[in-house]
Design a protein around this motif. Structure first.
Motif, PDB file in Angstrom:
ATOM      1  N   PHE A 146      12.708   4.368  -1.498  1.00  0.00           N
ATOM      2  CA  PHE A 146      11.627   5.346  -1.579  1.00  0.00           C
ATOM      3  C   PHE A 146      10.393   4.676  -2.152  1.00  0.00           C
ATOM      4  CE2 PHE A 146       9.119   8.325  -4.155  1.00  0.00           C
ATOM      5  CZ  PHE A 146       8.751   9.238  -3.178  1.00  0.00           C
ATOM      6  N   GLY A 147       9.227   5.002  -1.572  1.00  0.00           N
ATOM      7  CA  GLY A 147       7.950   4.539  -2.076  1.00  0.00           C
ATOM      8  C   GLY A 147       6.884   5.577  -1.808  1.00  0.00           C
ATOM      9  N   LEU A 148       5.795   5.496  -2.577  1.00  0.00           N
ATOM     10  CA  LEU A 148       4.705   6.476  -2.444  1.00  0.00           C
ATOM     11  C   LEU A 148       3.389   5.717  -2.324  1.00  0.00           C
ATOM     12  CD1 LEU A 148       3.837   9.493  -2.531  1.00  0.00           C
ATOM     13  CD2 LEU A 148       3.534   9.200  -5.003  1.00  0.00           C
ATOM     14  N   TYR A 149       2.580   6.118  -1.348  1.00  0.00           N
ATOM     15  CA  TYR A 149       1.273   5.502  -1.127  1.00  0.00           C
ATOM     16  C   TYR A 149       0.236   6.603  -1.010  1.00  0.00           C
ATOM     17  CZ  TYR A 149       4.044   1.368  -0.050  1.00  0.00           C
ATOM     18  OH  TYR A 149       4.910   0.334  -0.129  1.00  0.00           O
ATOM     19  N   PHE A 150      -1.043   6.227  -1.243  1.00  0.00           N
ATOM     20  CA  PHE A 150      -2.136   7.190  -1.118  1.00  0.00           C
ATOM     21  C   PHE A 150      -3.167   6.618  -0.162  1.00  0.00           C
ATOM     22  CE2 PHE A 150      -6.154   9.222  -2.341  1.00  0.00           C
ATOM     23  CZ  PHE A 150      -5.773  10.550  -2.298  1.00  0.00           C
ATOM     24  N   GLU A 151      -3.460   7.406   0.881  1.00  0.00           N
ATOM     25  CA  GLU A 151      -4.437   7.023   1.894  1.00  0.00           C
ATOM     26  C   GLU A 151      -5.736   7.784   1.629  1.00  0.00           C
ATOM     27  OE1 GLU A 151      -4.851   8.367   6.395  1.00  0.00           O
ATOM     28  OE2 GLU A 151      -3.195   6.926   6.142  1.00  0.00           O
ATOM     29  N   TRP A 152      -6.789   7.009   1.335  1.00  0.00           N
ATOM     30  CA  TRP A 152      -8.071   7.625   0.995  1.00  0.00           C
ATOM     31  C   TRP A 152      -8.730   8.210   2.242  1.00  0.00           C
ATOM     32  CZ3 TRP A 152      -9.768   7.892  -4.045  1.00  0.00           C
ATOM     33  CH2 TRP A 152      -9.036   7.138  -4.975  1.00  0.00           C
TER      34      TRP A 152
END
Length: 481
Positions: free
Chosen positions: A383-389
């Motif tokens: 599991f991983g979490l990313y943020f797309e601006w």
């Protein structure tokens, strides 16, 4: 023994001849006479002790004892010899004959008169000379005297041996006692030193424990202030009508948040130390200096104590906007969570073997934090979490921190149906939680993150390492104000 007696006789005769010869010489001074007497006495004592093994006094004592015990039993001296021995004994014990001091003897006491005449005949003979004459006469008139003295000599030697052995035993015992005493003192000093070190060590441990507890209280206070609203809302979602269970869950979440925060700090320290060692090992002009890598653990501890520095920022590339670190925790109620999620639409997905599935969750205009929870059946999952601006972009050839190309549309067609990007620039993506395998089949993994701005969260479920098993994922995503 007869030869020994002859030697003694010869010594006594030579002494008498020497005395006669001395009378023919001129009169010496008083000091010379005393010196001669002292020399003669020393010589006489040395000769007696060499021949008999006893001093003159000891030899006379043995002779007197022998005379009293053996006279008339083991030997019978002649009348004149008996008179001579008695007179010599009186000369030794009482000194020269003194008519005034001695009582008168009757005319008919023949033995007494003969003894007195013999005593008177000795004149002013010295005590030592009388002793020598006594021993000489007794030895000449009794052949048993020499063996008697020899037996006493053997007994004396044995006694001296026993005495020396006893003295040696006592000496060895004293040395052993002294050695034990020194060893005991050394052991006592070592024990005292050890106790002092233990006391000092306990004191230092207590001080460190108090400092750690104080730092933990400070960190917990700051973390509680940051996550109080989110955890309260999260607890109300699970136990809407049970305040006690809400408080228990909030405490568990705060403790989990603290542990994960400290793990992140530790990882940051290790990374900084590795960067510092790398810079020291390879100092080149092309190396880009990292200010954070120059900090030491002591500096980090000071930052922890400062409540203003408790916001841990993820490092971004130059030109990127830093993202606040998330809060993550686990809880054991996995069965209840799965039963609750089954009744919600689109909350159960299957990640095929060797696949990576990305769930896109846009930020809500009325929200400020994103919450997520997930669990799996039987096996773990990455599991991983990313943020797309939304408004920030980067060139299409941009790479992630691990060196791989950013492909935000990977697997998204199966969930959201995202179209492939056709523009030459791609949205900027920050890594919030790196992908790693989670034991989500044993506990519910949950977390929250504060919106860094407007954009889309990418929840990435990675099953690429599994070549045989697909994974069923139960998840929930929601926002709070």
């Amino acid at each position: 023994m007869v030869v020994m007696a002859a030697e003694v006789q010869q010594v006594f005769d030579s002494r008498i001849n020497a005395n006669d010869t001395t009378e023919t010489h001129e009169i010496h001074t008083e000091e010379d006479c005393k010196s001669c007497e002292k020399y003669e006495e020393t010589q006489r004592s040395w000769i007696l002790e060499r021949n008999w093994g006893f001093t003159l006094d000891e030899l006379f004592g043995i002779a007197l004892k022998f005379f009293k015990e053996m006279n008339g039993k083991a030997f019978n001296p002649a009348y004149e010899e008996n008179l001579r021995l008695v007179a010599l004994h009186k000369q030794i014990t009482l000194g020269p004959f003194d008519p005034k001091a001695c009582p008168e003897i009757g005319f008919f006491d023949v033995l007494g008169n003969d003894r007195r005449k013999e005593w008177l005949r000795l004149g002013s003979m010295a005590k030592e000379d009388a002793m020598e004459d006594f021993v000489k006469l007794l030895n000449s008139c009794c052949s048993l005297f020499a063996p008697y003295v020899q037996s006493h000599k053997i007994e004396k030697e044995e006694q001296e041996k026993r005495q020396k052995a006893e003295e040696e035993r006592l000496r060895v015992e004293r040395e052993e006692q002294e050695r034990r005493r020194l060893e005991e003192e050394a052991r006592r000093r070592v024990e005292e030193e050890r106790r002092k070190q233990e006391v000092e060590q306990r004191r230092k441990e207590d001080v460190d424990r108090l400092q750690i507890a104080h730092q933990k209280q400070q960190i917990m206070a700051v973390l509680k202030a940051q996550t109080a609203v989110q955890f309260q809302q999260y607890a109300k979602q699970h136990y809407p009508d049970n305040p006690e269970q809400q408080q228990i869950l909030i405490q568990q979440l705060q403790e989990q948040h603290y542990k994960q925060y400290m793990q992140q700090v530790l990882l940051l320290q290790q990374k900084q130390q590795e960067d510092t060692r790398a810079q020291e090992a390879q100092p080149t002009n092309d190396t880009v200096s990292n200010p954070s890598s120059q900090s030491n653990p002591a500096h980090i501890q000071e930052d922890q104590a400062d409540s203003k520095a408790f916001h841990l920022l993820l490092e971004g590339k130059p030109g990127e906007v830093p993202v606040v670190a998330p809060s993550m925790w686990t809880r054991p109620q996995i069965k209840e969570f799965k039963e609750k999620v089954l009744h919600e639409k689109d909350s159960v997905i299957t990640v095929g073997r060797g696949e990576v599935l990305t769930v896109r969750v846009p930020t809500h205009e009325d929200g400020s934090h994103l919450f997520w929870e997930f669990a799996t059946d039987h096996y773990d999952i990455g599991f991983g979490l990313y943020f797309e601006w939304k408004d920030l972009t980067t060139p299409a050839s941009s790479k992630n921190e691990d060196g791989s190309a950013v492909e935000i549309e990977e697997g998204a067609a199966e969930v959201e149906g995202v179209k492939e990007m056709e523009e030459s620039r791609l949205p900027l993506v920050n890594e919030v939680v790196p992908v790693s395998r989670r034991d989500s089949h044993e506990e519910v993994y949950a977390g929250s993150h504060q919106y860094p701005g407007q954009g889309v969260y990418l929840l990435r479920f990675d099953n690429s390492y599994s070549l045989w098993r697909p994974k069923v994922v139960y998840y929930r995503v929601y926002y709070t104000r």
